[in-house]
Design an enzyme around this catalytic site. Structure first.
Site, PDB file in Angstrom:
ATOM      1  N   ARG A 166       7.909  -6.328 -13.209  1.00 21.62           N
ATOM      2  CA  ARG A 166       8.624  -5.790 -14.359  1.00 21.62           C
ATOM      3  C   ARG A 166       9.247  -6.872 -15.250  1.00 21.62           C
ATOM      4  O   ARG A 166       9.076  -6.852 -16.471  1.00 21.62           O
ATOM      5  CB  ARG A 166       9.757  -4.850 -13.897  1.00 21.62           C
ATOM      6  N   THR A 167       9.981  -7.802 -14.656  1.00 20.79           N
ATOM      7  CA  THR A 167      10.732  -8.752 -15.484  1.00 20.79           C
ATOM      8  C   THR A 167       9.759  -9.640 -16.261  1.00 20.79           C
ATOM      9  O   THR A 167       9.903  -9.826 -17.471  1.00 20.79           O
ATOM     10  CB  THR A 167      11.673  -9.595 -14.602  1.00 20.79           C
ATOM     11  N   ARG A 199      12.656 -17.354 -13.574  1.00 17.59           N
ATOM     12  CA  ARG A 199      13.028 -16.777 -12.274  1.00 17.59           C
ATOM     13  C   ARG A 199      12.677 -17.807 -11.212  1.00 17.59           C
ATOM     14  O   ARG A 199      11.566 -18.356 -11.201  1.00 17.59           O
ATOM     15  CB  ARG A 199      12.265 -15.485 -11.989  1.00 17.59           C
ATOM     16  N   HIS A 229      21.038 -11.195 -11.871  1.00 16.63           N
ATOM     17  CA  HIS A 229      19.857 -10.735 -12.619  1.00 16.63           C
ATOM     18  C   HIS A 229      20.377 -10.060 -13.895  1.00 16.63           C
ATOM     19  O   HIS A 229      20.362  -8.836 -14.035  1.00 16.63           O
ATOM     20  CB  HIS A 229      19.059  -9.761 -11.752  1.00 16.63           C
TER      21      HIS A 229
HETATM   22  N1   CP Z   1      13.491  -5.202 -11.221  1.00 17.08           N
HETATM   23  C1   CP Z   1      12.832  -6.362 -11.087  1.00 17.08           C
HETATM   24  O1   CP Z   1      13.396  -7.463 -11.209  1.00 17.08           O
HETATM   25  O2   CP Z   1      11.505  -6.192 -10.799  1.00 17.08           O
HETATM   26  P1   CP Z   1      10.460  -7.365 -10.651  1.00 17.08           P
HETATM   27  O3   CP Z   1      10.824  -8.134  -9.404  1.00 17.08           O
HETATM   28  O4   CP Z   1       9.119  -6.683 -10.525  1.00 17.08           O
HETATM   29  O5   CP Z   1      10.560  -8.255 -11.849  1.00 17.08           O
END
Ligand code: CP
Length: 308
Positions: free
Chosen positions: A57-58, A107, A135
């Site tokens: 997602r991020t 990240r 986050h």
């Molecule tokens: N919510 C979130 O950070 O999802 P991802 O780890 O898929 O980026």
């Protein structure tokens, strides 16, 4: 209030006014996407998206945000494909990339690692998750979702359930919502309780906090924010095996609680929300994931000075 060149590393210091500004720009971005699909607001900008830990997602919502703003991304999506795997430290990586781009999104697994990069460069750095630390972009998209689902950020009872110790999303969310007079229910097994320093900060900010290990005590909240027990944060697999599956939000549990509850989850989900909850109107977690694009467009546009 000026966001240009500002790092977004944590939600700890964001003021109510700053958060409301970010919400307003996110709504503007949503309107742009719905009307124009792609804008030229950032057609002169290049954005580095450096992901040294897994993400769906991020990373993908930041990439989408970059394209929707007319900017160009350069992307590292696998730690093994970058010179981090040869032992290059975060500051040197940042100094190098800063010469190529207008903003760095990162990240990586070390708490405070995004801050190390930000200290090394002049371009703005956005923290896309630093291990078990913070986050901030997730928490801000959570607020954007809450505002859309409930019509307000003000005075809500919010239950956070699951891994509150290692869960960086609930750390950031606790701080981000604190200026809006919330009440919190922290629901976790004893071993995964919210870190004491965050509970004390909430008390300092006069946020009422109830701590429990029983999910039934979370169900009268306005928002139930489920989280995953994160296998990757445990050194001891036996400890993970003991704690996994601690909480499963079933349809029958939802039906016992507040009929107007909004159910959020930063995702990915393992088994902590039963699949038959997905069809309930209260299940907001996929809408939440989609809102990430607008929020991340807003942050990129603000820190690069494309909007003010
Ligand atoms: N919510 C979130 O950070 O999802 P991802 O780890 O898929 O980026």
């Amino acid at each position: 209030m000026n966001f240009k060149d500002r790092d977004i590393l944590t939600t700890v210091d964001l003021t109510r006014e700053e958060i409301l500004k970010i919400m307003q720009v996110s709504a503007d971005m949503e309107a742009i996407v719905r009307k124009e699909r792609v804008s030229s607001l950032m057609s002169d900008k290049v954005i580095a998206i450096i992901f040294l830990e897994p993400s769906t997602r991020t990373r993908l919502s930041f990439e989408t945000a970059v394209y929707r703003l007319g900017a160009s991304p350069i992307i590292v999506s696998d730690a093994k494909s970058s010179s981090a795997s040869k032992g290059e430290d975060l500051a040197d990586t940042a100094r190098t990339i800063a010469g190529y781009v207008d903003c760095i999104v990162v990240r990586q697994p070390a708490i405070g690692g995004a801050g190390v990069m930000a200290d090394a460069v002049d371009v703005p750095v956005i923290n896309g998750g630093d291990g078990a630390g913070q986050h901030p972009t997730q928490a801000l998209l959570d607020l954007y979702t809450i505002q859309k689902e409930k019509g307000t950020l003000e005075g809500l009872k919010v239950a956070m359930v699951g891994d509150l110790k290692y869960g960086r999303t609930v750390h950031s969310l606790s701080y981000a919502l604190a200026p809006f007079n919330p009440e919190y229910i922290y629901c976790a097994p004893e071993a995964l309780r919210m870190p004491e320093h965050i509970v004390s900060k909430m008390e300092e900010k006069k946020v009422p906090v109830i701590q429990t290990d029983k999910i039934e005590e979370a169900l009268d909240a306005d928002i139930v924010y489920m989280t995953r027990i994160q296998r990757e944060r445990f050194d001891d697999t036996a400890e993970y095996e003991k704690l996994k599956g601690s909480y499963i939000l079933t349809r029958s549990l939802v039906e016992q609680g507040n009929p107007d509850v909004s159910i959020l989850h930063p995702l990915p989900r393992v088994d902590e929300i039963a699949r038959d909850v997905d069809n309930l109107p209260n299940a907001a977690y996929f809408r939440q994931a989609h809102n990430g694009v607008y929020l991340r467009m807003a942050l990129l546009a603000l820190v690069t000075g494309a909007v003010s």
